[in-house]
Design a protein around this motif. Structure first.
Motif, mmCIF file in Angstrom:
data_model
loop_
_atom_site.group_PDB
_atom_site.id
_atom_site.type_symbol
_atom_site.label_atom_id
_atom_site.label_comp_id
_atom_site.label_asym_id
_atom_site.label_seq_id
_atom_site.Cartn_x
_atom_site.Cartn_y
_atom_site.Cartn_z
ATOM 1 N N LYS A 32 0.984 -1.265 -0.265
ATOM 2 C CA LYS A 32 -0.565 0.073 0.061
ATOM 3 C C LYS A 32 0.905 1.299 0.673
ATOM 4 N N PRO A 33 0.439 2.531 -0.887
ATOM 5 C CA PRO A 33 1.453 3.278 -0.794
ATOM 6 C C PRO A 33 1.414 4.099 0.912
ATOM 7 N N SER A 34 2.668 4.604 1.365
ATOM 8 C CA SER A 34 3.161 4.945 2.608
ATOM 9 C C SER A 34 2.755 6.130 2.933
ATOM 10 N N GLU A 35 2.119 6.194 3.900
ATOM 11 C CA GLU A 35 1.446 7.549 4.526
ATOM 12 C C GLU A 35 2.063 9.074 4.584
ATOM 13 N N SER B 232 -7.344 6.750 -6.349
ATOM 14 C CA SER B 232 -6.880 4.967 -6.399
ATOM 15 C C SER B 232 -7.852 4.484 -4.944
ATOM 16 N N PRO B 233 -8.224 3.204 -5.616
ATOM 17 C CA PRO B 233 -9.154 3.358 -3.711
ATOM 18 C C PRO B 233 -7.220 2.671 -2.466
ATOM 19 N N ASN B 234 -6.803 3.004 -3.200
ATOM 20 C CA ASN B 234 -5.532 2.473 -2.261
ATOM 21 C C ASN B 234 -4.734 3.562 -1.111
ATOM 22 N N GLN B 235 -5.303 4.577 -2.379
ATOM 23 C CA GLN B 235 -4.590 5.930 -1.654
ATOM 24 C C GLN B 235 -6.381 6.711 -0.399
ATOM 25 N N PRO B 236 -6.786 6.330 0.129
ATOM 26 C CA PRO B 236 -7.414 6.712 1.142
ATOM 27 C C PRO B 236 -7.095 8.200 2.164
ATOM 28 N N ILE B 237 -8.889 8.758 1.618
ATOM 29 C CA ILE B 237 -8.329 9.906 2.949
ATOM 30 C C ILE B 237 -7.290 9.349 4.446
ATOM 31 N N PRO B 238 -6.597 10.524 4.090
ATOM 32 C CA PRO B 238 -5.689 9.932 5.534
ATOM 33 C C PRO B 238 -5.890 10.386 6.626
ATOM 34 N N THR B 239 -5.652 8.944 7.825
ATOM 35 C CA THR B 239 -6.410 9.047 9.019
ATOM 36 C C THR B 239 -5.212 10.012 10.464
ATOM 37 N N ASN B 240 -3.851 10.102 9.175
ATOM 38 C CA ASN B 240 -2.945 9.621 9.916
ATOM 39 C C ASN B 240 -2.202 11.013 9.832
#
Lengths: 338, 338
Positions: A32-35, B232-240
């Motif tokens: 998964k992509p790094s945050e 893409s779905p692999n890149q969700p809206i970040p929570t952290n």
């Protein structure tokens, strides 16, 4: 000042280590992509084994390497000119890294950039089991403030960052203890706030009732000084420095401890005490630091026990009751050694 | 609120243009390191003709290009594996640029990085004749604050930057007007504070008595919204999200104007008015923006004339007395058109 106990935990973000298993098995395909990627960027990615996968389009390149954790991993070239490859499993948490394209060491254009090892470079986050500790949550947030101040001892305008806790702006009669928190060697005043996430950690601890609010001041250890300097006459001390510039040094590992100590004691602390609502006395002033910052903390606080009451040394040497700080004025030695 | 007149001048930093002379003459050898270089880094350099010279060690590379101002300039390889070369003269001021190494587009490891064109990349400063306007000087300085706030309309934690003027921390009873200042397309909430130097400009104007103090709020136009989203779905809206992350979008040029307008009106303005000492009324609230930010300013302010009294549009369309904002409620139209 109990909160320092919790600040000690902050350093674990940088030092948590799980020894990676070396294996020649193909990686598990759950990357998964790094945050820490730039918005919309899909690479680098990290899988459940904590392997880092890098990818870059370099159609004419002969060789592309992923340089992370002291090891250079070769990437494979596809017919589309895209290079891709993986590292062995990495420790949990934040890692500096870079790409090497036909011998050129460059940042990965997919990531955000962080200052470490004397340069702005790529960072990748390997999800940690305890990452809730430093996540951005929906809790009251403090502010991380970029502050310019004139330093008389160095004759320059310097930059520091100041964390103020969530109620600082709404409780205008309150005054706060202050922690002076220094980065490690090759890092700068941005490190604790960026990759160190000091503000998010404090916000979370305060929201959980695990820390009382205090102010944190983060300055650059590489202040201009007599035995210090820029690399050549072409690189003068800047007088028109923009916001994101690290203004106080060449980024190397040499620094002038005396110049920093003098700047801290004579310039920075008075500036903070006159521009923030501090509890401006020894019982409410702390200093801590990582590695080189820990060594600075050790020498500066023990020589100034009338100014600091709490000391945090993270991988920067130790203090024991048998320590004989002969360089400490005898008037201060007893209060420390008792 | 006269200060807006001066804020208008800020945009000139980004748009000042001197048409470069195209020439095949060898460059004048008075190159100096760009002031936006990383500490201790000697390249890129700029000469008195405003040419940019880049340099990188890439011993196995077949081709290295300097990509600046829409032109790719080939670098020359030396026996030591170092590539070096110059651009034609550039306009005064700040420029985004990159290197192309065997087809790979990468940041120059010599510079600080800035967010523009939908990415974090290299910047170079061509000294401007009027650079005193945005220099770091020994004057009282305000603060540039990183602020996280919860946005109910988008369901996420968002980031903005807030400039507070020099006396904000020392004059605790004073309240200030507020300017909401938006970046251009492909930029983000860091742009005005970093390459735009908005804090230094304000500090200098206030010190010279040319501006009265006010607060400036800079948010990210690319808020999460219905017609918007991550790649893409692999890149969700970040929570952290860590501090330096651009948290609100993919960095592309698509955005959801309605989602931003709603976030600004319903979430950000109430947050600022409850967490800063603002003059929280229409006569003391302004909005301005560059390019895409100017277009946002135009549409949002004209639809909310009960909330904004001062409007600044920098390369973002125009407003004339013949403009017929039919999308504006009739109750507001008269107050604008009069």
């Amino acid at each position: 000042m109990k909160p320092l106990l919790y600040v000690l935990a902050i350093s674990l973000v940088l030092s948590t280590g799980i020894c990676p298993a070396q294996t020649n098995q193909p990686p598990i395909e759950d990357f998964k992509p790094s945050e820490l990627n730039q918005p919309g960027k899909q690479y680098p990615q990290v899988n459940s084994e904590r392997r880092v996968r890098a990818r870059i389009y370099a159609p004419q390149a002969q060789s592309v390497l992923l340089d992370i954790g002291g090891v250079k991993y070769p990437l494979r070239k596809g017919d589309d000119g895209v290079w891709i490859g993986e590292s062995q499993p990495q420790d949990e948490g934040f890692h500096y890294y870079q790409l090497v394209i036909d011998g050129a060491q460059v940042p990965d254009p997919g990531t955000l950039y962080f200052y470490g090892a004397g340069r702005w470079g790529s960072g990748v986050e390997v999800p940690a089991h305890d990452r809730a500790f430093y996540e951005l949550r929906n809790v009251p947030h403090g502010q991380l403030r970029q502050v310019f101040f004139y330093s008389k001892s160095t004759g320059t305008n310097l930059r520091c960052f100041v964390y103020t806790p969530p109620d600082y702006e709404t409780n205008l009669s309150r005054r706060y203890p202050v922690l002076y928190l220094q980065h490690g060697g090759g890092e700068d005043e941005t490190g604790w706030g960026n990759q160190g996430r000091v503000g998010l950690i404090m916000d979370n601890l305060i929201a959980e009732g695990k820390a009382r609010p205090f102010i944190i001041v983060m300055a650059n250890s590489y202040v201009p000084g007599a035995s210090f300097g820029f690399a050549s006459p072409n690189q003068p001390i800047p007088t028109n420095t923009p916001y994101s510039r690290t203004i106080a040094g060449p980024g190397g590992r040499n620094y002038n401890p005396a110049a920093f100590a003098r700047m801290l004691i004579e310039d920075l602390i008075p500036y903070i005490d006159s521009h923030f609502r501090t509890l401006a006395d020894q019982p409410h002033r702390a200093m801590a630091g990582l590695s080189m910052g820990g060594m600075q903390t050790r020498s500066i606080t023990l020589a100034n026990l009338d100014k600091f009451s709490h000391i945090g040394i993270f991988s920067g040497g130790s203090i024991s009751t048998t320590t004989s700080p002969t360089w400490l004025p005898s008037s201060k030695r007893s209060s420390w050694c008792s």
